[in-house]
Design a protein around this motif. Structure first.
Motif, PDB file in Angstrom:
ATOM      1  N   PHE A 430       0.867  -1.184   0.000  1.00  0.00           N
ATOM      2  CA  PHE A 430       0.000   0.000   0.000  1.00  0.00           C
ATOM      3  C   PHE A 430       0.897   1.226   0.000  1.00  0.00           C
ATOM      4  CE2 PHE A 430      -2.775  -3.283   1.633  1.00  0.00           C
ATOM      5  CZ  PHE A 430      -4.012  -2.990   1.062  1.00  0.00           C
ATOM      6  N   ASP A 431       0.889   1.958  -1.117  1.00  0.00           N
ATOM      7  CA  ASP A 431       1.731   3.141  -1.166  1.00  0.00           C
ATOM      8  C   ASP A 431       1.100   4.266  -0.352  1.00  0.00           C
ATOM      9  OD1 ASP A 431      -0.329   4.119  -2.738  1.00  0.00           O
ATOM     10  OD2 ASP A 431       0.764   3.910  -4.624  1.00  0.00           O
ATOM     11  N   LEU A 432       1.812   5.373  -0.233  1.00  0.00           N
ATOM     12  CA  LEU A 432       1.362   6.477   0.612  1.00  0.00           C
ATOM     13  C   LEU A 432       0.032   7.070   0.150  1.00  0.00           C
ATOM     14  CD1 LEU A 432       2.094   8.251   3.054  1.00  0.00           C
ATOM     15  CD2 LEU A 432       3.368   9.740   1.505  1.00  0.00           C
ATOM     16  N   PRO A 433      -0.165   7.364  -1.149  1.00  0.00           N
ATOM     17  CA  PRO A 433      -1.465   7.924  -1.568  1.00  0.00           C
ATOM     18  C   PRO A 433      -2.646   6.996  -1.291  1.00  0.00           C
ATOM     19  CG  PRO A 433       0.191   8.306  -3.262  1.00  0.00           C
ATOM     20  CD  PRO A 433       0.803   7.380  -2.261  1.00  0.00           C
ATOM     21  N   SER A 434      -2.481   5.694  -1.564  1.00  0.00           N
ATOM     22  CA  SER A 434      -3.595   4.767  -1.314  1.00  0.00           C
ATOM     23  C   SER A 434      -3.854   4.594   0.178  1.00  0.00           C
ATOM     24  CB  SER A 434      -3.320   3.410  -1.968  1.00  0.00           C
ATOM     25  OG  SER A 434      -2.185   2.784  -1.390  1.00  0.00           O
ATOM     26  N   SER A 435      -2.816   4.661   0.995  1.00  0.00           N
ATOM     27  CA  SER A 435      -2.990   4.561   2.453  1.00  0.00           C
ATOM     28  C   SER A 435      -3.783   5.753   2.982  1.00  0.00           C
ATOM     29  CB  SER A 435      -1.625   4.492   3.149  1.00  0.00           C
ATOM     30  OG  SER A 435      -0.875   3.383   2.714  1.00  0.00           O
ATOM     31  N   ILE A 436      -3.442   6.945   2.499  1.00  0.00           N
ATOM     32  CA  ILE A 436      -4.154   8.153   2.926  1.00  0.00           C
ATOM     33  C   ILE A 436      -5.592   8.134   2.410  1.00  0.00           C
ATOM     34  CG2 ILE A 436      -4.216  10.675   2.776  1.00  0.00           C
ATOM     35  CD1 ILE A 436      -1.152  10.607   2.539  1.00  0.00           C
ATOM     36  N   HIS A 437      -5.775   7.713   1.147  1.00  0.00           N
ATOM     37  CA  HIS A 437      -7.121   7.655   0.562  1.00  0.00           C
ATOM     38  C   HIS A 437      -8.008   6.698   1.355  1.00  0.00           C
ATOM     39  CE1 HIS A 437     -10.210   7.764  -2.558  1.00  0.00           C
ATOM     40  NE2 HIS A 437     -10.269   6.430  -2.472  1.00  0.00           N
ATOM     41  N   GLY A 438      -7.470   5.530   1.725  1.00  0.00           N
ATOM     42  CA  GLY A 438      -8.249   4.580   2.523  1.00  0.00           C
ATOM     43  C   GLY A 438      -8.644   5.133   3.863  1.00  0.00           C
ATOM     44  N   LEU A 439      -7.746   5.902   4.482  1.00  0.00           N
ATOM     45  CA  LEU A 439      -8.029   6.510   5.774  1.00  0.00           C
ATOM     46  C   LEU A 439      -9.116   7.580   5.645  1.00  0.00           C
ATOM     47  CD1 LEU A 439      -7.266   6.880   8.811  1.00  0.00           C
ATOM     48  CD2 LEU A 439      -5.596   8.582   8.044  1.00  0.00           C
ATOM     49  N   MET A 440      -9.020   8.428   4.620  1.00  0.00           N
ATOM     50  CA  MET A 440      -9.935   9.537   4.463  1.00  0.00           C
ATOM     51  C   MET A 440     -11.336   9.076   4.051  1.00  0.00           C
ATOM     52  SD  MET A 440      -7.975  12.027   5.271  1.00  0.00           S
ATOM     53  CE  MET A 440      -8.988  13.441   4.841  1.00  0.00           C
ATOM     54  N   GLN A 441     -11.411   8.003   3.245  1.00  0.00           N
ATOM     55  CA  GLN A 441     -12.706   7.556   2.734  1.00  0.00           C
ATOM     56  C   GLN A 441     -13.430   6.609   3.678  1.00  0.00           C
ATOM     57  OE1 GLN A 441     -14.119   8.760  -0.094  1.00  0.00           O
ATOM     58  NE2 GLN A 441     -12.336  10.126  -0.136  1.00  0.00           N
ATOM     59  N   GLY A 442     -12.685   5.878   4.477  1.00  0.00           N
ATOM     60  CA  GLY A 442     -13.307   4.820   5.272  1.00  0.00           C
ATOM     61  C   GLY A 442     -13.905   5.251   6.597  1.00  0.00           C
ATOM     62  N   PHE A 443     -13.596   6.464   7.091  1.00  0.00           N
ATOM     63  CA  PHE A 443     -14.019   6.809   8.449  1.00  0.00           C
ATOM     64  C   PHE A 443     -14.648   8.185   8.534  1.00  0.00           C
ATOM     65  CE2 PHE A 443     -10.302   4.070   8.360  1.00  0.00           C
ATOM     66  CZ  PHE A 443     -10.858   2.939   8.917  1.00  0.00           C
TER      67      PHE A 443
END
Length: 444
Positions: A430-443
């Motif tokens: 999981f690269d940095l952009p996808s990690s941040i995107h998952g955090l921002m979209q999931g919660f």
């Protein structure tokens, strides 16, 4: 520099030459005593940190380092096997000691604690040399940590964002997945160069880490320094300094370097063995004061260079004995590092990998390298996760009535998504952009 034998009168003359600024020749000596792993020699003139070769009775040359002195006696700690040592063995000082070969040829190679290859791929033929003890950097000239480094681990990228030039501790007991986590970082990080120090660990783990955790992809841009548990204390100390020196060399070439040292605790234990052997009194839980003096000297060598130069982002594993986070080495390391990632045995026993305890982990530079909305979301994640953990027992036994507290209700609703976010398979990236995107979209 010449090597000579001197009598007492010659020594007086030598001291006068030294006072007058003339070069002083290295002087041979002989062994007089051996206590434990410490050798005593007389007749030598070698500074602290200098190297000698000891000629054994079977004509082998064993390398040793000067670790102390008392009057005319010097104390040496051998790097190699002690077999063949006897009284009157020659002690031959080595000129120009304390440097290792460096260069692009190091990539993909596996070295021992002295910087010599052990992978049967031939000599290094390095293009340059570099001091093992490193070079001091002016703290005012270091570029501040201002950019994130992608390590390929979702929980770290999103919740504990690491900056280029940051020094992090990886606190863990035995068998909770730290080697696997380090291996994932070597394969998935965006760093240019990876330097791995396997210091004081089991010899079996060295090959397993290289073949299974590191793999061909990780090894191609890595340098591995291995000084396993059966090495001498000096070899383990030297291995830690060699891998740091290699990282410093690549940083000076403008590279972004990821330094992984497993483990900082074994480095401290090696220094304890050496210090106690030469008579230094124990202090905190058997650790002499020199251990706590050498620890920051090693760690401070990592970090950023001047503006526009390279960086060393370092992860040091710290073994918490019996999962005790108040171990003196763990406590000292926590104070001088820029954050810590704590691996939980409870999470590992539940099959939750990587077993990162988000509540106990922190990145001290995250606030200055991420966007405000990212930081805010990570803080809310931690709050919800912590609320659930505090009320977990009540929820598990059915003692909590839904609707009593909106925050607890919200944490119960989000918990499956939070656990899923914090988990990651060893072959997933999981690269940095996808990690941040998952955090921002999931919660939200």
């Amino acid at each position: 520099m010449s090597i000579t034998r001197l009598n007492f009168a010659d020594r007086i003359k030598q001291r006068k030459e030294h006072i007058q600024g003339r070069p002083v020749p290295l002087v041979e000596g002989k062994l007089t005593r051996m206590v434990g792993l410490t050798l005593e020699a007389v007749g030598c003139r070698v500074p602290i940190g200098g190297r000698c070769q000891i000629e054994t009775i079977d004509k082998r040359l064993v390398e040793a380092e000067v670790v102390g002195f008392s009057g005319e006696k010097i104390y040496l700690m051998p790097i190699e096997d002690l077999q063949g040592m006897a009284p009157e063995c020659r002690v031959i000082p080595l000129p120009n000691a304390g440097e290792i070969e460096v260069g692009e040829q190091l990539l993909g190679r596996i070295l021992d604690g002295t910087g010599k290859p052990i992978d049967d791929l031939g000599n290094l033929n390095g293009s340059a040399s570099f001091p093992v003890k490193g070079r001091m950097l002016n703290p005012l000239k270091r570029h501040p940590v201002s950019e994130p480094l992608d390590v390929g681990i979702k929980a770290i990228n999103g919740m504990l964002t690491v900056g280029r030039g940051q020094r992090m501790g990886l606190f863990a007991g035995s068998g909770v997945g730290k080697s696997v986590l380090l291996g994932m970082m070597t394969r998935y990080t965006e760093a240019d160069i990876i330097v791995v120090g396997l210091i004081g660990e089991r010899g079996r783990e060295v090959k397993e880490f290289i073949e299974h955790s590191l793999g061909e992809e990780g090894l191609a841009r890595s340098v591995v320094v291995a000084a396993p548990a059966d090495s001498s204390p000096l070899m383990r100390l030297q291995g830690s300094e060699v891998c740091t020196a290699i990282a410093e060399y690549f940083r000076d070439q403008g590279k972004q370097v990821l330094l992984l040292m497993d483990s900082l605790t074994r480095y401290c234990q090696a220094q304890r063995e050496l210090a106690l052997a030469i008579g230094e009194p124990p202090a905190t839980k058997g650790y002499p004061p020199s251990v706590f003096a050498k620890l920051p000297k090693l760690v401070e060598r990592a970090g950023n260079a001047d503006k526009g130069g390279g960086s060393i982002t370092a992860f040091y594993t710290v073994l918490a004995e019996g999962d005790d986070q108040q171990d003196p080495i763990a406590d000292a390391a926590r104070a001088i590092l820029d954050g810590h990632v704590v691996l939980s045995r409870n999470l590992a026993e539940q099959g939750h990998y990587p077993a990162i305890d988000i509540e106990k982990s922190i990145s001290r530079v995250m606030a200055q390298i991420v966007a405000p909305e990212h930081l805010k979301q990570a803080q809310q994640f931690k709050q919800m996760y912590s609320i659930y953990q505090q009320n977990k027992d009540l929820i598990s036994v059915g003692a909590y009535s839904k609707g009593s507290d909106p925050n607890i209700d919200r944490s119960m609703e989000l918990m499956p998504s939070m656990q899923h976010y914090l988990r990651q398979g060893m072959h997933e990236k999981f690269d940095l952009p996808s990690s941040i995107h998952g955090l921002m979209q999931g919660f939200n």
